[in-house]
Write a protein that holds these residues in place. Structure first.
Motif, mmCIF file in Angstrom:
data_model
loop_
_atom_site.group_PDB
_atom_site.id
_atom_site.type_symbol
_atom_site.label_atom_id
_atom_site.label_comp_id
_atom_site.label_asym_id
_atom_site.label_seq_id
_atom_site.Cartn_x
_atom_site.Cartn_y
_atom_site.Cartn_z
ATOM 1 N N THR A 72 0.817 -1.219 0.000
ATOM 2 C CA THR A 72 0.000 0.000 0.000
ATOM 3 C C THR A 72 0.849 1.266 0.000
ATOM 4 O O THR A 72 0.498 2.241 -0.659
ATOM 5 C CB THR A 72 -0.975 0.026 1.192
ATOM 6 N N MET A 73 1.981 1.262 0.705
ATOM 7 C CA MET A 73 2.838 2.446 0.710
ATOM 8 C C MET A 73 3.470 2.661 -0.661
ATOM 9 O O MET A 73 3.635 3.804 -1.102
ATOM 10 C CB MET A 73 3.908 2.345 1.796
ATOM 11 N N TRP A 74 3.812 1.591 -1.356
ATOM 12 C CA TRP A 74 4.367 1.727 -2.700
ATOM 13 C C TRP A 74 3.338 2.365 -3.633
ATOM 14 O O TRP A 74 3.675 3.211 -4.457
ATOM 15 C CB TRP A 74 4.826 0.374 -3.233
ATOM 16 N N ALA A 75 2.076 1.989 -3.479
ATOM 17 C CA ALA A 75 1.013 2.569 -4.305
ATOM 18 C C ALA A 75 0.803 4.056 -3.996
ATOM 19 O O ALA A 75 0.392 4.824 -4.862
ATOM 20 C CB ALA A 75 -0.287 1.803 -4.091
ATOM 21 N N LEU A 76 1.105 4.484 -2.754
ATOM 22 C CA LEU A 76 0.930 5.886 -2.358
ATOM 23 C C LEU A 76 2.148 6.749 -2.694
ATOM 24 O O LEU A 76 2.068 7.985 -2.621
ATOM 25 C CB LEU A 76 0.658 5.984 -0.850
ATOM 26 N N PHE A 77 3.265 6.137 -3.053
ATOM 27 C CA PHE A 77 4.512 6.850 -3.319
ATOM 28 C C PHE A 77 4.289 7.969 -4.345
ATOM 29 O O PHE A 77 3.738 7.757 -5.412
ATOM 30 C CB PHE A 77 5.565 5.858 -3.835
ATOM 31 N N GLY A 78 4.665 9.197 -3.963
ATOM 32 C CA GLY A 78 4.525 10.353 -4.841
ATOM 33 C C GLY A 78 3.197 11.072 -4.740
ATOM 34 O O GLY A 78 2.976 12.042 -5.456
#
Length: 136
Positions: A72-78
């Motif tokens: 989930t954090m990778w999907a929120l990156f940026g």
């Protein structure tokens, strides 16, 4: 003097309670110093507050399972997402205020550590817009 030990703090990112994987929370805010000293200041520096800024530092226990923390954090990156932090996961009150705002997920460190270390992630996200404090 009252004292408190952080044992059950609360962190929500993008509307999801991340407390169960969080081992560190630090919300820091500051304001720019603007020098408004004149000759009439009689040799003393005079300051006013300028732009405000903040950051949210978090320590997470890494979890790379499908739909878990790393996913989930990778999907929120940026992206800019809302956050909420409290000293305790108890209800918001005068004795347990909440701090809310938005942060830019500007970094993610999925892997870090040495042999035998617990897989942990330490990150710092800058705030975007106002940080507010509420007691209800």
């Amino acid at each position: 003097m009252p004292k408190m030990v952080l044992t059950a703090s609360y962190l929500s990112l993008n509307g999801v309670d991340r407390s169960s994987s969080t081992s560190k929370i630090e919300l820091a805010t500051e304001v720019e110093e603007k020098d408004v000293t004149t000759f009439a200041s009689l040799g003393w520096v005079e300051l006013l507050g300028g732009l405000k800024s903040g950051s949210l530092s978090c320590g997470f226990k890494q979890d790379v399972a499908d739909s878990a923390l790393d996913d989930t954090m990778w999907a929120l990156f940026g992206t800019v997402v809302p956050f909420e932090v409290r000293l305790s996961n108890a209800a918001v009150s005068a004795n347990n205020p909440k701090y809310t705002g938005s942060v830019l997920i500007k970094e993610w460190k999925p892997i870090g550590g040495s042999v035998g270390d617990v897989a942990e992630v330490e990150v710092e996200f800058p705030t975007s817009g106002a940080v507010t404090r509420a007691e209800a």
